[in-house]
Design a protein around this motif. Structure first.
Motif, PDB file in Angstrom:
ATOM      1  N   LEU A   1       0.809  -1.218   0.000  1.00  0.00           N
ATOM      2  CA  LEU A   1       0.000   0.000   0.000  1.00  0.00           C
ATOM      3  C   LEU A   1       0.843   1.268   0.000  1.00  0.00           C
ATOM      4  O   LEU A   1       0.455   2.270  -0.583  1.00  0.00           O
ATOM      5  CB  LEU A   1      -0.930   0.016   1.214  1.00  0.00           C
ATOM      6  CG  LEU A   1      -2.185  -0.846   1.117  1.00  0.00           C
ATOM      7  CD1 LEU A   1      -2.892  -0.883   2.452  1.00  0.00           C
ATOM      8  CD2 LEU A   1      -3.128  -0.292   0.061  1.00  0.00           C
TER       9      LEU A   1
ATOM     10  N   ASP B   1       7.936   3.814  -6.499  1.00  0.00           N
ATOM     11  CA  ASP B   1       7.686   4.003  -7.923  1.00  0.00           C
ATOM     12  C   ASP B   1       7.554   5.486  -8.263  1.00  0.00           C
ATOM     13  O   ASP B   1       8.126   5.958  -9.248  1.00  0.00           O
ATOM     14  CB  ASP B   1       6.412   3.259  -8.320  1.00  0.00           C
ATOM     15  CG  ASP B   1       6.331   3.061  -9.809  1.00  0.00           C
ATOM     16  OD1 ASP B   1       7.211   2.365 -10.347  1.00  0.00           O
ATOM     17  OD2 ASP B   1       5.431   3.649 -10.439  1.00  0.00           O
TER      18      ASP B   1
ATOM     19  N   ARG C   1       9.921   7.823 -10.703  1.00  0.00           N
ATOM     20  CA  ARG C   1       9.428   8.672 -11.807  1.00  0.00           C
ATOM     21  C   ARG C   1       9.969  10.090 -11.656  1.00  0.00           C
ATOM     22  O   ARG C   1      10.380  10.720 -12.604  1.00  0.00           O
ATOM     23  CB  ARG C   1       7.910   8.730 -11.819  1.00  0.00           C
ATOM     24  CG  ARG C   1       7.148   7.502 -12.283  1.00  0.00           C
ATOM     25  CD  ARG C   1       7.420   7.135 -13.717  1.00  0.00           C
ATOM     26  NE  ARG C   1       8.676   6.384 -13.819  1.00  0.00           N
ATOM     27  CZ  ARG C   1       8.822   5.149 -13.376  1.00  0.00           C
ATOM     28  NH1 ARG C   1       7.823   4.512 -12.828  1.00  0.00           N
ATOM     29  NH2 ARG C   1       9.975   4.526 -13.487  1.00  0.00           N
TER      30      ARG C   1
ATOM     31  N   ILE D   1      -7.122  -6.917   5.734  1.00  0.00           N
ATOM     32  CA  ILE D   1      -6.187  -5.907   5.246  1.00  0.00           C
ATOM     33  C   ILE D   1      -5.414  -6.414   4.025  1.00  0.00           C
ATOM     34  O   ILE D   1      -5.083  -5.659   3.112  1.00  0.00           O
ATOM     35  CB  ILE D   1      -5.249  -5.452   6.377  1.00  0.00           C
ATOM     36  CG1 ILE D   1      -4.461  -4.210   5.950  1.00  0.00           C
ATOM     37  CG2 ILE D   1      -4.288  -6.544   6.778  1.00  0.00           C
ATOM     38  CD1 ILE D   1      -4.334  -3.229   7.024  1.00  0.00           C
ATOM     39  N   ASN D   2      -5.167  -7.725   4.000  1.00  0.00           N
ATOM     40  CA  ASN D   2      -4.483  -8.307   2.838  1.00  0.00           C
ATOM     41  C   ASN D   2      -5.301  -8.145   1.576  1.00  0.00           C
ATOM     42  O   ASN D   2      -4.777  -7.784   0.521  1.00  0.00           O
ATOM     43  CB  ASN D   2      -4.236  -9.800   3.070  1.00  0.00           C
ATOM     44  CG  ASN D   2      -3.042 -10.003   3.956  1.00  0.00           C
ATOM     45  OD1 ASN D   2      -2.515  -9.040   4.482  1.00  0.00           O
ATOM     46  ND2 ASN D   2      -2.652 -11.247   4.136  1.00  0.00           N
TER      47      ASN D   2
ATOM     48  N   LEU E   1      -7.552  -5.932   1.058  1.00  0.00           N
ATOM     49  CA  LEU E   1      -7.540  -4.510   0.721  1.00  0.00           C
ATOM     50  C   LEU E   1      -6.288  -4.168  -0.091  1.00  0.00           C
ATOM     51  O   LEU E   1      -6.346  -3.475  -1.113  1.00  0.00           O
ATOM     52  CB  LEU E   1      -7.568  -3.699   2.020  1.00  0.00           C
ATOM     53  CG  LEU E   1      -7.814  -2.205   1.860  1.00  0.00           C
ATOM     54  CD1 LEU E   1      -9.257  -1.951   1.450  1.00  0.00           C
ATOM     55  CD2 LEU E   1      -7.485  -1.475   3.141  1.00  0.00           C
ATOM     56  N   ALA E   2      -5.158  -4.701   0.399  1.00  0.00           N
ATOM     57  CA  ALA E   2      -3.879  -4.427  -0.284  1.00  0.00           C
ATOM     58  C   ALA E   2      -3.904  -4.969  -1.699  1.00  0.00           C
ATOM     59  O   ALA E   2      -3.460  -4.304  -2.643  1.00  0.00           O
ATOM     60  CB  ALA E   2      -2.727  -5.036   0.506  1.00  0.00           C
TER      61      ALA E   2
ATOM     62  N   PHE F   1      -6.034  -2.860  -3.881  1.00  0.00           N
ATOM     63  CA  PHE F   1      -5.318  -1.617  -4.171  1.00  0.00           C
ATOM     64  C   PHE F   1      -4.294  -1.830  -5.287  1.00  0.00           C
ATOM     65  O   PHE F   1      -4.200  -1.031  -6.223  1.00  0.00           O
ATOM     66  CB  PHE F   1      -4.620  -1.110  -2.903  1.00  0.00           C
ATOM     67  CG  PHE F   1      -3.713   0.055  -3.157  1.00  0.00           C
ATOM     68  CD1 PHE F   1      -4.241   1.327  -3.294  1.00  0.00           C
ATOM     69  CD2 PHE F   1      -2.344  -0.122  -3.294  1.00  0.00           C
ATOM     70  CE1 PHE F   1      -3.412   2.401  -3.547  1.00  0.00           C
ATOM     71  CE2 PHE F   1      -1.522   0.944  -3.552  1.00  0.00           C
ATOM     72  CZ  PHE F   1      -2.052   2.216  -3.676  1.00  0.00           C
ATOM     73  N   VAL F   2      -3.548  -2.915  -5.176  1.00  0.00           N
ATOM     74  CA  VAL F   2      -2.536  -3.191  -6.197  1.00  0.00           C
ATOM     75  C   VAL F   2      -3.195  -3.372  -7.553  1.00  0.00           C
ATOM     76  O   VAL F   2      -2.730  -2.843  -8.574  1.00  0.00           O
ATOM     77  CB  VAL F   2      -1.703  -4.427  -5.810  1.00  0.00           C
ATOM     78  CG1 VAL F   2      -0.847  -4.886  -6.980  1.00  0.00           C
ATOM     79  CG2 VAL F   2      -0.837  -4.120  -4.615  1.00  0.00           C
TER      80      VAL F   2
ATOM     81  N   THR G   1       0.376   2.956 -12.479  1.00  0.00           N
ATOM     82  CA  THR G   1       1.837   3.126 -12.337  1.00  0.00           C
ATOM     83  C   THR G   1       2.551   2.568 -13.561  1.00  0.00           C
ATOM     84  O   THR G   1       3.553   3.117 -13.999  1.00  0.00           O
ATOM     85  CB  THR G   1       2.361   2.417 -11.081  1.00  0.00           C
ATOM     86  OG1 THR G   1       1.900   1.077 -11.081  1.00  0.00           O
ATOM     87  CG2 THR G   1       1.920   3.111  -9.816  1.00  0.00           C
TER      88      THR G   1
ATOM     89  N   ASN H   1       2.246   5.055 -16.260  1.00  0.00           N
ATOM     90  CA  ASN H   1       3.111   6.161 -15.896  1.00  0.00           C
ATOM     91  C   ASN H   1       4.555   5.868 -16.290  1.00  0.00           C
ATOM     92  O   ASN H   1       5.263   6.693 -16.881  1.00  0.00           O
ATOM     93  CB  ASN H   1       3.011   6.353 -14.382  1.00  0.00           C
ATOM     94  CG  ASN H   1       3.283   7.764 -13.982  1.00  0.00           C
ATOM     95  OD1 ASN H   1       3.700   8.557 -14.821  1.00  0.00           O
ATOM     96  ND2 ASN H   1       3.058   8.076 -12.728  1.00  0.00           N
ATOM     97  N   ARG H   2       4.962   4.648 -15.975  1.00  0.00           N
ATOM     98  CA  ARG H   2       6.325   4.234 -16.270  1.00  0.00           C
ATOM     99  C   ARG H   2       6.576   4.220 -17.776  1.00  0.00           C
ATOM    100  O   ARG H   2       7.593   4.701 -18.261  1.00  0.00           O
ATOM    101  CB  ARG H   2       6.535   2.837 -15.690  1.00  0.00           C
ATOM    102  CG  ARG H   2       7.948   2.338 -15.786  1.00  0.00           C
ATOM    103  CD  ARG H   2       8.030   0.996 -15.132  1.00  0.00           C
ATOM    104  NE  ARG H   2       7.871   1.116 -13.675  1.00  0.00           N
ATOM    105  CZ  ARG H   2       8.477   0.314 -12.810  1.00  0.00           C
ATOM    106  NH1 ARG H   2       9.263  -0.641 -13.237  1.00  0.00           N
ATOM    107  NH2 ARG H   2       8.301   0.463 -11.522  1.00  0.00           N
TER     108      ARG H   2
ATOM    109  N   ALA I   1       6.899   7.761 -19.048  1.00  0.00           N
ATOM    110  CA  ALA I   1       8.184   8.371 -18.679  1.00  0.00           C
ATOM    111  C   ALA I   1       9.286   7.861 -19.595  1.00  0.00           C
ATOM    112  O   ALA I   1      10.108   8.643 -20.084  1.00  0.00           O
ATOM    113  CB  ALA I   1       8.509   8.081 -17.231  1.00  0.00           C
TER     114      ALA I   1
ATOM    115  N   GLN J   1       8.906   9.420 -23.001  1.00  0.00           N
ATOM    116  CA  GLN J   1       9.337  10.811 -22.982  1.00  0.00           C
ATOM    117  C   GLN J   1      10.843  10.925 -23.093  1.00  0.00           C
ATOM    118  O   GLN J   1      11.368  11.729 -23.855  1.00  0.00           O
ATOM    119  CB  GLN J   1       8.897  11.487 -21.678  1.00  0.00           C
ATOM    120  CG  GLN J   1       7.445  11.907 -21.644  1.00  0.00           C
ATOM    121  CD  GLN J   1       7.175  13.010 -22.634  1.00  0.00           C
ATOM    122  OE1 GLN J   1       8.030  13.842 -22.866  1.00  0.00           O
ATOM    123  NE2 GLN J   1       6.005  13.009 -23.235  1.00  0.00           N
TER     124      GLN J   1
END
Lengths: 183, 321
Positions: free
Chosen positions: A18, A25, A29, B3-4, B6-7, B10-11, B18, B21-22, B25, B28
């Motif tokens: 989390l 990351d 960036r 919680i696991n 949830l994690a 989230f991932v 991400t 995004n990578r 980048a 660019q």
């Protein structure tokens, strides 16, 4: 008992997934973008110097300020290789020993020489002619910029992997022949 | 274990972002490097072309006797082929005719700013032995002409030399502005600052119009060749124009060259100034021969050299001031 170990392990994994990895990351960036900005600054500065054949204190200050905008600290290595032809003498103090031959040498001026010209120990104005560092056509001018601080991405990477990596996350070398002499 | 879960959720949600995004980048940074490489390619090509313009340094016979150093018969064809050679070498296309033709589609116009006229190298349609060809060819030189209120035709050059046609007397006259101002009754010739500004404006307008026309024309053909880019004449700052018409030079455009998710657009203006070589003064001090750059010393030298190499060949050791 097993349940509580599983809970702790689960918690650690959850925190890593989390918070730690996403942050790592994002910092990475951030470094990528900084390095692009640095690349742009360095190419602009070096190309300008090569085009007009000299470096002024103003140019260097602008370049320095632009680099500072990335929030990192940098080591700026400049080198100027001045082309020179030297006659070949067996004994330089004796004119008769001239060998009828010429050697091409490059005289190396590093950052210290250049900065000493740009920022001398006197109170001359910024745009004074004597504060221009002049080069000739055919000389080589190059700049290498390396970051010196530990960026957040490096710190987190080291914390995760347990390694001690070098600081250099951003390295930009750029240079070329001087194309013009506008004195 | 809540919680696991949830994690993991989230991932699952954050990972695509991400990852994108990578990718962005890295694209660019790739673009930035390619752009720098292309910029230096275009600059080098235009510089080479401008250098080639002067490689046959012979004064054209039409003007022999006048001592303007801008006035050389330019080897336009050589300049243009030098330009494309440099581009092809940088694009790794020296032996590949197909790539060469493809690259040419992205170069709508190459212009040569000559002493008394402007030439364009653009793609043209022409017919030969029953077939229609689309090829890059050299256009005829267009003089920088200007018509004033009274109908007098002035043909400007890159300096004060001017050719004037007076329709009322049907007379041609040519010469520098200072020589003509007393002989010909044209107000423009009497006013030196105005003459200069009109001259500059005329030249710039001529070049801009020609380029804009050629680039627009190129659109049509480019579409047939599968390039869906709208070519336009970029805005070039006035100062750059003013500098570029001080001497003969070359102007080139690259437009719409695909690069990652974007396109590459650039232009380059290259002048071919003849640089005054700095001199080196030779002295003998305590039996040792030294040579200084001429700006360091005002004492009468024993010997003058035009290059460092020349001085070294005669045994002079270079000193800097």
């Amino acid at each position: 008992m097993i349940n509580s170990i599983a809970k702790v392990a689960g918690l650690i994994i959850a925190v890593l997934l989390l918070f730690v990895f996403p942050n790592q990351d994002l910092y990475q960036r951030q470094d990528d973008i900084s390095s692009m900005l640095v690349y742009k600054c360095v190419t602009n500065f070096v190309d300008a110097a090569r085009d007009i054949g000299y470096v002024t204190p103003q140019m260097y200050n602008d370049f320095f300020d632009e680099l500072a905008m990335t929030g990192n600290s940098y080591d700026i290595q400049m080198e100027h290789r001045q082309k020179r032809y030297d006659p070949v003498y067996l004994d330089p103090t004796d004119v008769t020993t001239f060998q009828d031959d010429v050697l091409l040498n490059y005289e190396y001026h590093a950052r210290g020489d250049i900065l000493a010209t740009l920022f001398p120990d006197n109170t001359k104005a910024m745009d004074d002619k004597s504060r221009q560092y002049e080069m000739n056509i055919g000389d080589y001018f190059g700049v290498t910029v390396t970051n010196t601080n530990r960026t957040a991405a490096t710190v987190m990477m080291d914390a995760l992997t347990g390694g001690i990596s070098a600081n250099h996350n951003i390295v930009v070398p750029y240079g070329g022949l001087v194309r013009n002499e506008d004195q | 274990m809540k919680i696991n879960k949830l994690a993991i959720i989230f991932v699952l949600i954050a990972f695509p972002f991400t990852w994108l995004n990578r990718l962005h980048a890295s694209e660019q940074s790739y673009n930035l490097r390619t752009e720098t490489a292309y910029n230096s390619m275009l600059d080098t090509a235009v510089d080479d072309a401008a250098y080639a313009l002067h490689s046959k340094l012979k004064q054209s016979e039409q003007y022999s006797g006048y001592d303007s150093d801008k006035r050389y018969s330019l080897d336009v064809q050589l300049a243009v082929s030098t330009f494309f050679n440099t581009i092809f070498i940088n694009m790794n296309a020296v032996e590949d005719q197909v790539i060469q033709e493809t690259i040419k589609h992205y170069i709508p116009a190459v212009g040569v700013i000559g002493y008394d006229g402007f030439t364009l190298y653009t793609e043209e349609e022409y017919q030969a032995s029953g077939q229609t060809y689309y090829k890059h060819i050299m256009r005829p030189v267009k003089p920088y002409t200007h018509v004033d209120d009274k109908g007098n035709v002035l043909q400007f050059t890159l300096d004060d030399y001017v050719v004037v046609y007076n329709p009322s007397t049907k007379q041609w006259s040519r010469g520098y502005r200072q020589e003509l101002e007393d002989r010909i009754d044209i107000p423009l010739l009497r006013d030196a600052p105005l003459f200069d500004s009109v001259r500059r404006q005329t030249i710039i307008e001529h070049i801009q119009n020609d380029l804009a026309f050629a680039i627009n024309k190129h659109n049509e053909r480019a579409r047939r060749n599968g390039i869906s880019y709208t070519f336009t004449l970029p805005t070039i700052p006035d100062e750059e124009w003013q500098n570029s018409i001080n001497d003969v030079g070359v102007i080139a455009f690259i437009q719409g060259l695909p690069m990652g998710s974007g396109v590459y657009n650039n232009y380059a203006l290259g002048g071919s100034r003849i640089l005054k070589a700095s001199l080196y003064y030779g002295f003998t001090l305590n039996g040792i021969k030294y040579v200084y750059p001429s700006k360091c010393t005002s004492v009468n030298p024993e010997k003058v050299f035009s290059s460092q190499r020349e001085a070294a060949a005669e045994g002079y050791i270079l000193k800097r001031c």
